[in-house]
Design a protein around this motif. Structure first.
Motif, PDB file in Angstrom:
ATOM      1  N   CYS A   1       0.850  -1.181   0.000  1.00 55.00           N
ATOM      2  CA  CYS A   1       0.000   0.000   0.000  1.00 55.00           C
ATOM      3  C   CYS A   1       0.891   1.238   0.000  1.00 55.00           C
ATOM      4  CB  CYS A   1      -0.867  -0.030   1.253  1.00 55.00           C
ATOM      5  SG  CYS A   1      -1.984   1.365   1.459  1.00 55.00           S
ATOM      6  N   ASN A   2       0.467   2.248  -0.742  1.00 51.05           N
ATOM      7  CA  ASN A   2       1.250   3.488  -0.843  1.00 51.05           C
ATOM      8  C   ASN A   2       0.328   4.678  -0.674  1.00 51.05           C
ATOM      9  OD1 ASN A   2       1.851   5.819  -2.932  1.00 51.05           O
ATOM     10  ND2 ASN A   2       3.840   5.034  -2.266  1.00 51.05           N
ATOM     11  N   ALA A   3       0.826   5.661   0.073  1.00 50.40           N
ATOM     12  CA  ALA A   3       0.116   6.931   0.210  1.00 50.40           C
ATOM     13  C   ALA A   3       1.072   8.064  -0.140  1.00 50.40           C
ATOM     14  CB  ALA A   3      -0.384   7.117   1.638  1.00 50.40           C
ATOM     15  N   TYR A   4       0.584   9.021  -0.903  1.00 47.26           N
ATOM     16  CA  TYR A   4       1.378  10.217  -1.172  1.00 47.26           C
ATOM     17  C   TYR A   4       0.848  11.305  -0.262  1.00 47.26           C
ATOM     18  CZ  TYR A   4       3.999  13.838  -3.511  1.00 47.26           C
ATOM     19  OH  TYR A   4       4.867  14.855  -3.781  1.00 47.26           O
ATOM     20  N   ALA A   5       1.618  11.619   0.788  1.00 47.33           N
ATOM     21  CA  ALA A   5       1.192  12.592   1.792  1.00 47.33           C
ATOM     22  C   ALA A   5       2.410  13.371   2.268  1.00 47.33           C
ATOM     23  CB  ALA A   5       0.523  11.886   2.968  1.00 47.33           C
ATOM     24  N   PHE A   6       2.196  14.631   2.610  1.00 48.83           N
ATOM     25  CA  PHE A   6       3.284  15.504   3.074  1.00 48.83           C
ATOM     26  C   PHE A   6       4.427  15.521   2.056  1.00 48.83           C
ATOM     27  CE2 PHE A   6       0.913  15.896   6.788  1.00 48.83           C
ATOM     28  CZ  PHE A   6       0.668  14.665   7.375  1.00 48.83           C
ATOM     29  N   ALA A   7       4.054  15.501   0.769  1.00 47.50           N
ATOM     30  CA  ALA A   7       5.013  15.575  -0.339  1.00 47.50           C
ATOM     31  C   ALA A   7       5.995  14.411  -0.355  1.00 47.50           C
ATOM     32  CB  ALA A   7       5.768  16.902  -0.306  1.00 47.50           C
ATOM     33  N   ASN A   8       5.579  13.272   0.175  1.00 44.28           N
ATOM     34  CA  ASN A   8       6.438  12.095   0.182  1.00 44.28           C
ATOM     35  C   ASN A   8       5.620  10.846  -0.044  1.00 44.28           C
ATOM     36  OD1 ASN A   8       9.286  12.644   0.668  1.00 44.28           O
ATOM     37  ND2 ASN A   8       8.606  13.546   2.593  1.00 44.28           N
ATOM     38  N   ASP A   9       6.297   9.816  -0.526  1.00 46.07           N
ATOM     39  CA  ASP A   9       5.689   8.498  -0.615  1.00 46.07           C
ATOM     40  C   ASP A   9       5.859   7.773   0.718  1.00 46.07           C
ATOM     41  OD1 ASP A   9       6.687   8.310  -3.970  1.00 46.07           O
ATOM     42  OD2 ASP A   9       4.630   8.047  -3.282  1.00 46.07           O
ATOM     43  N   HIS A  10       4.795   7.101   1.122  1.00 40.40           N
ATOM     44  CA  HIS A  10       4.819   6.305   2.339  1.00 40.40           C
ATOM     45  C   HIS A  10       4.345   4.904   2.004  1.00 40.40           C
ATOM     46  CE1 HIS A  10       5.370   9.944   4.814  1.00 40.40           C
ATOM     47  NE2 HIS A  10       4.585  10.497   3.913  1.00 40.40           N
ATOM     48  N   TRP A  11       4.961   3.899   2.666  1.00 39.41           N
ATOM     49  CA  TRP A  11       4.707   2.508   2.310  1.00 39.41           C
ATOM     50  C   TRP A  11       4.306   1.672   3.516  1.00 39.41           C
ATOM     51  CZ3 TRP A  11       5.003   1.404  -2.809  1.00 39.41           C
ATOM     52  CH2 TRP A  11       5.693   2.303  -3.625  1.00 39.41           C
ATOM     53  N   GLY A  12       3.436   0.693   3.252  1.00 37.10           N
ATOM     54  CA  GLY A  12       3.159  -0.312   4.255  1.00 37.10           C
ATOM     55  C   GLY A  12       4.223  -1.392   4.225  1.00 37.10           C
ATOM     56  N   GLN A  13       4.038  -2.404   5.073  1.00 38.15           N
ATOM     57  CA  GLN A  13       5.048  -3.462   5.190  1.00 38.15           C
ATOM     58  C   GLN A  13       4.897  -4.530   4.107  1.00 38.15           C
ATOM     59  OE1 GLN A  13       2.283  -3.354   6.913  1.00 38.15           O
ATOM     60  NE2 GLN A  13       1.488  -5.453   6.890  1.00 38.15           N
ATOM     61  N   GLY A  14       3.752  -4.527   3.442  1.00 36.84           N
ATOM     62  CA  GLY A  14       3.509  -5.486   2.375  1.00 36.84           C
ATOM     63  C   GLY A  14       2.765  -6.716   2.853  1.00 36.84           C
ATOM     64  N   THR A  15       2.042  -7.320   1.928  1.00 34.09           N
ATOM     65  CA  THR A  15       1.331  -8.576   2.208  1.00 34.09           C
ATOM     66  C   THR A  15       1.539  -9.514   1.020  1.00 34.09           C
ATOM     67  OG1 THR A  15      -0.789  -9.555   2.873  1.00 34.09           O
ATOM     68  CG2 THR A  15      -0.892  -7.748   1.286  1.00 34.09           C
ATOM     69  N   GLN A  16       1.849 -10.766   1.319  1.00 29.24           N
ATOM     70  CA  GLN A  16       2.176 -11.732   0.272  1.00 29.24           C
ATOM     71  C   GLN A  16       0.910 -12.298  -0.356  1.00 29.24           C
ATOM     72  OE1 GLN A  16       5.346 -12.976  -0.854  1.00 29.24           O
ATOM     73  NE2 GLN A  16       4.049 -13.916  -2.430  1.00 29.24           N
ATOM     74  N   VAL A  17       0.887 -12.307  -1.673  1.00 34.00           N
ATOM     75  CA  VAL A  17      -0.173 -12.970  -2.442  1.00 34.00           C
ATOM     76  C   VAL A  17       0.494 -14.042  -3.295  1.00 34.00           C
ATOM     77  CG1 VAL A  17      -1.884 -12.699  -4.273  1.00 34.00           C
ATOM     78  CG2 VAL A  17      -1.692 -10.964  -2.473  1.00 34.00           C
TER      79      VAL A  17
END
Length: 116
Positions: free
Chosen positions: A96-112
């Motif tokens: 998951c990615n969010a563009y906030a405060f002029a930066n990219d932010h990422w979650g830890q990921g989930t395996q599919v």
């Protein structure tokens, strides 16, 4: 601080479905573009889908168009990825990615994993 927590990954047979969720906090969720990316072993991270804050416009990679649907619930600060007709080539870690405060932010990921 920005936090993104993914859930919903797992093992599914080809042709099956999964729904990923990403719970967000630490920023104004309704104002942020939210995206799902994926990274398969030995490959670069790639954009899967994005949903914009204004009007809910969406974009998809050609490889998932017609099979995946991204959506958001601003009341729950959550973004979803509904994945249908899954194929072995969809196997990857989904971020998951969010563009906030002029930066990219990422979650830890989930395996599919898509396998018979």
């Amino acid at each position: 601080q920005v936090q993104l927590v993914e859930s919903g990954g797992g093992l599914v047979q080809p042709g099956g479905s999964l729904r990923l969720s990403c719970a967000a906090s630490g920023f104004t969720f309704s104002s942020a573009a939210m995206s799902w990316y994926r990274q398969a072993p030995g490959k670069e991270r790639e954009l899967v889908a994005r949903i914009f804050s204004v009007g809910g416009r969406t974009i998809y990679s050609n490889s998932v168009k017609g099979r995946f649907t991204i959506s958001r619930d601003n009341a729950r600060n959550t973004v979803y990825l509904q994945m249908n007709n899954l194929k072995p080539e969809d196997t990857a870690v989904y971020f998951c990615n969010a563009y906030a405060f002029a930066n990219d932010h990422w979650g830890q990921g989930t395996q599919v994993t898509v396998s018979s």
